[in-house]
Structure formats: structure tokens, C-alpha cells
Write a protein that holds these residues in place. Structure first.
Motif, short mmCIF file in Angstrom:
data_model
loop_
_atom_site.label_atom_id
_atom_site.label_comp_id
_atom_site.label_asym_id
_atom_site.label_seq_id
_atom_site.Cartn_x
_atom_site.Cartn_y
_atom_site.Cartn_z
N GLU A 255 0.90 -1.41 -0.02
CA GLU A 255 0.15 -0.13 0.06
C GLU A 255 0.97 1.20 -0.36
O GLU A 255 0.47 2.15 -0.68
CB GLU A 255 -0.84 -0.08 1.24
N ALA A 258 2.21 1.73 -3.51
CA ALA A 258 1.28 2.20 -4.42
C ALA A 258 0.78 3.66 -3.97
O ALA A 258 0.73 4.41 -5.04
CB ALA A 258 -0.17 1.16 -4.20
N ALA A 259 1.00 4.07 -2.93
CA ALA A 259 0.90 5.52 -2.52
C ALA A 259 1.70 6.31 -2.87
O ALA A 259 1.64 7.34 -3.62
CB ALA A 259 0.64 5.66 -1.11
N GLN A 261 3.92 5.50 -5.57
CA GLN A 261 3.96 5.70 -7.18
C GLN A 261 2.62 6.55 -7.59
O GLN A 261 2.72 7.22 -8.62
CB GLN A 261 3.67 4.12 -7.65
N THR A 262 1.56 6.39 -6.82
CA THR A 262 0.31 7.19 -7.60
C THR A 262 0.58 8.75 -7.48
O THR A 262 0.43 9.49 -8.24
CB THR A 262 -0.96 6.98 -6.53
N ARG A 265 3.12 9.93 -9.90
CA ARG A 265 2.58 10.11 -11.46
C ARG A 265 1.75 11.12 -11.38
O ARG A 265 1.81 12.03 -12.23
CB ARG A 265 1.68 8.72 -11.67
N VAL A 266 0.94 11.54 -10.46
CA VAL A 266 0.03 12.76 -10.44
C VAL A 266 0.84 14.01 -10.39
O VAL A 266 0.48 15.02 -11.20
CB VAL A 266 -1.10 12.76 -9.28
N VAL A 291 -4.24 14.39 -3.87
CA VAL A 291 -3.74 12.92 -3.98
C VAL A 291 -2.34 12.89 -3.04
O VAL A 291 -2.33 12.02 -2.28
CB VAL A 291 -3.71 12.26 -5.27
N SER A 292 -1.41 13.38 -3.43
CA SER A 292 -0.15 13.36 -2.52
C SER A 292 -0.43 13.63 -1.15
O SER A 292 0.20 13.03 -0.17
CB SER A 292 0.88 14.44 -3.25
N ASN A 295 -2.12 10.78 0.44
CA ASN A 295 -1.34 9.59 0.40
C ASN A 295 -0.31 9.54 1.37
O ASN A 295 0.05 8.54 2.05
CB ASN A 295 -0.59 9.32 -1.16
#
Ligand code: FAD
Length: 351
Positions: A255, A258-259, A261-262, A265-266, A291-292, A295
């Protein structure tokens, strides 16, 4: 607190506002390159990263709203070791900056500021303050009484009183301070652009930069947490095997990855929008920040969970990250304000 000499050295090397063009002594980094640097700093210390965000926001405001004369006067100072902060928030004007009451009154060749700013990051260290207020000028432009201005105020101007915020939850060395302004008089040439603009335009200009910077800082928080959690899960054994071999701990690591990486990317997408001058820039920036920050707040909590007692002391990287990341959900547009802006975008209105 942070050593001021270190901050001045970073500033004089152009690293505190690295996107300022070379013509003004800056490094002229793209948003993507500046973001990568900001993430690196954020992975090490969110207080230094916060100072960097404030300096960048002040520089960006001067670059975007100032005249060429003002850019030439102020930007080389910010790339030469002077420190800066940007103040909008007031006691009665947090999420709702339209409630701002700080007054900027024209008086001959000068302007006079009266008001009170709160929670201004890096104000404790700053030589120059970029302050936002309502403009009162008989000769005001089209915006008239609704107009606002950003003014560059040297922190040592008589009438400026800077008081540190006591014991902030996180980013404890970022020099957050309240600023009282009592008949503060500066030359009218310090009013960026020389005349008033609509308040939302002014604050959005500065906040857009701040959001992008905070978003990349959160990527850094996530990277620091991921490294610490992975190292601990690979080396600490319980029940005869490394922690990472327990599936519930492995899920935490997945998790966290994934946090990170997401968020990366944004942020990359938003920075490319900045660098390409894309019309998507505004919404991509709000999305990246939202998002950042979310996360990072969840990811830092997860990292503390993986390290447990090993990370549960105040000075540990993941403990600091946990406190610092929570604040990222409040600043430069709280979670809720970002959600409202994203919803407005979905509904087809301007962000
Ligand atoms: P409020 O506006 O009172 O909001 C409280 C809660 O209500 C929040 O969760 C908010 O999201 C929610 N809320 C408010 N309105 C709505 C709504 N319409 N719909 C749904 N929810 C809503 N200011 C500066 O000018 N310069 C700085 O450098 C700076 N740095 C900061 C650094 C830190 C660490 C912190 C904590 C604050 C900083 N601030 C700075 C101030 C910051 O911008 C404000 O804290 C922020 O805008 C939120 O305002 P507030 O704290 O008054 O909360």
C-alpha cells in the motif's frame, strides 16, 4: 530551528526557488525538475522543504504579478541569500480568503498596511514578506473597492511584528509565525504590478505554485517512509521470520508503494502541464496536491505501524513524517477545499 546560515547558503545557491529564470540569478529549472528536487528535500526534512515552498511561492508571485522593474529589484535578492515568506491567512480568513481584512492604503508615494496574518510559513526567518491585502486607493483601477494587492514588505520595516507559532504539530522548524502590521509604510513601488487585481486571481497565482511544491514534498515524505518501512520489515524478525514475510505487514508495504507511485505519477502529470503551458494545469495541480497529501498522511501512518515502537519516538523519520504529513492535508487548500474544486471541475465550472 533550522540554522539560518544553511538556509541562506541554500538560497544563495539558487536552491530555495530553483525555478526562477537564470536572468534573475535563478537556476531556471522546469516544474518537473524543480519537483524532483523538492521531493528529494521532502524525503529528508519537511521543514526545509516548507521553507523552500514559501520562498518559491514568494518568488513565483513576484515573477507573475510584478513588473519587469520589480522582478529585477526583488528576484536577485531571493536567489542571492535573502529569505522570503508569503502571507494570506488571517484569523477570520482561512479557507475563505475572501474574508481577508488586511488593508493596504495608498498615501502619496507610499502604501500603508494594517492587519494581522497568521501561520505564515518561514516568516520567522524571512527578510522579505509578500503580503496580500485589500487595496484602498481613490484612483483604484477597474476592481475598485473589491481589488486586492500583493505587497513586498521588508520584515524589518517599522510596524511589522513577527511572532512565532508556539509548538506546531509538525514541520516544527519551518518558522511558522503570525505577522502583525501596524501602520507599516513601504514605497508604492512595492505593490506588485502597481495596481489592484481581483483577490481570487492574486491568491490563486501564489497558491498554485505552493500546491505544486507541497505535492512534490509529499512524494518525498512517502519515499522516506517507504525506504524506512522496507528496511525495517526486511531486517526485524518476529515469530522467527522477517516482518515483511507476514502477509499483513507485506500488505502495508504494498500500500505504501502504491501510495508513493500514485503520488509521483499525478505530480509528474501536473508538472508536465506546467511545463507545456497546458490548460489542464490548474486542475492537475489541485489533483496532485490532494492525492499526494492524502497519500502522505495515510502512508506515514502506515510506516509508523510497520516500525511500531522503533518508529514511535518523536525524532524518528516516520514519526516526524506522520506529524508533518497531517499538516499537508490542511495547507494550500485543505482536503475539503481541494475536493470542492475538483467537484466544480467535474460539474464543468472553473476551478
Ligand atoms: P478553516 O478555514 O477554519 O477550516 C476548518 C475545517 O473546515 C477544515 O477542515 C476545512 O477544510 C473545513 N472547511 C472550511 N470551509 C469549508 C467548506 N466550504 N466546505 C467544506 N469544508 C470546509 N497561511 C499563509 O498565508 N501562508 C503560509 O505560509 C501558511 N502556512 C501554513 C502552514 C501550516 C503548517 C498551517 C497549519 C497553516 C498554514 N497557513 C498559511 C494557513 C493555512 O492556509 C490555513 O490553515 C488553511 O487555509 C485552513 O484555514 P483554517 O486553518 O483557518 O481552517
Amino acid at each position: 530551528m533550522l540554522p539560518v546560515g544553511l538556509l541562506r547558503d541554500l538560497g544563495a545557491a539558487g536552491w530555495l526557488c530553483a525555478q526562477v529564470p537564470a536572468a534573475y540569478g535563478g537556476r531556471g529549472l522546469t516544474s518537473a525538475a524543480g519537483g524532483a528536487f523538492t521531493a528529494h528535500v521532502g524525503s529528508l526534512c519537511s521543514s526545509v522543504r516548507s521553507v523552500l515552498t514559501s520562498q518559491g511561492m514568494a518568488a513565483w508571485t513576484i515573477e507573475r504579478l510584478g513588473t519587469e522593474e520589480q522582478r529585477t529589484a526583488f528576484l536577485p535578492r531571493l536567489t542571492g541569500g535573502a529569505l522570503a515568506a508569503a502571507g494570506f491567512s488571517e484569523r477570520g480568513a482561512g479557507s475563505d480568503l475572501s474574508a481577508m481584512t488586511t488593508q493596504v492604503r495608498r498615501d502619496g508615494d507610499a502604501v500603508v498596511l494594517d492587519g494581522h496574518k497568521v501561520w505564515v510559513t518561514a516568516a520567522h526567518y524571512a527578510d522579505l514578506l509578500v503580503l496580500f491585502g485589500r487595496y484602498e486607493d481613490d484612483d483604484a483601477g477597474a476592481e475598485g473597492a473589491d481589488g486586492a494587492v500583493a505587497v513586498v514588505v521588508p520584515a524589518d520595516t517599522p510596524g511589522v511584528r513577527v511572532t512565532r507559532v508556539a509548538d506546531p504539530l509538525g514541520c516544527r522548524a519551518a518558522g511558522h509565525a503570525d505577522i502583525a502590521l501596524d501602520a507599516v509604510r513601504v514605497p508604492a513601488t512595492h505593490v506588485l504590478g502597481g495596481s489592484s487585481l481581483p483577490l481570487p486571481l492574486l491568491v490563486t497565482t501564489a497558491l498554485a505554485y505552493g500546491r505544486m511544491s507541497v505535492a512534490w514534498g509529499c512524494v518525498g515524505i512517502l519515499r522516506g517512509c517507504l525506504t524506512a518501512a522496507a528496511r525495517h520489515a526486511a531486517t526485524r524478525e518476529q515469530f522467527g521470520v522477517p516482518l515483511g514475510e507476514h502477509q499483513l505487514v507485506a500488505r502495508h508495504l504494498a500500500e505504501l508503494f502504491a501510495a508513493e507511485q500514485t503520488a509521483t505519477r499525478v505530480c509528474e502529470h501536473a508538472s508536465h502541464c506546467w511545463d507545456d503551458g497546458s490548460p489542464e494545469q490548474v486542475v492537475a495541480t489541485v489533483l496532485a496536491k490532494h492525492v499526494s497529501a492524502g497519500n502522505a498522511a495515510r502512508g506515514a501512518a502506515t510506516a509508523v505501524q510497520v516500525l511500531a515502537s522503533a518508529g514511535a519516538q518523536d525524532g524518528h523519520l516516520v514519526a516526524r513524517a506522520h506529524r508533518d504529513a497531517k499538516l499537508m492535508e490542511i495547507i494550500e487548500g485543505s482536503n475539503e477545499m481541494c475536493q470542492l474544486m475538483l467537484a466544480r471541475h467535474v460539474l464543468g465550472n472553473t476551478v
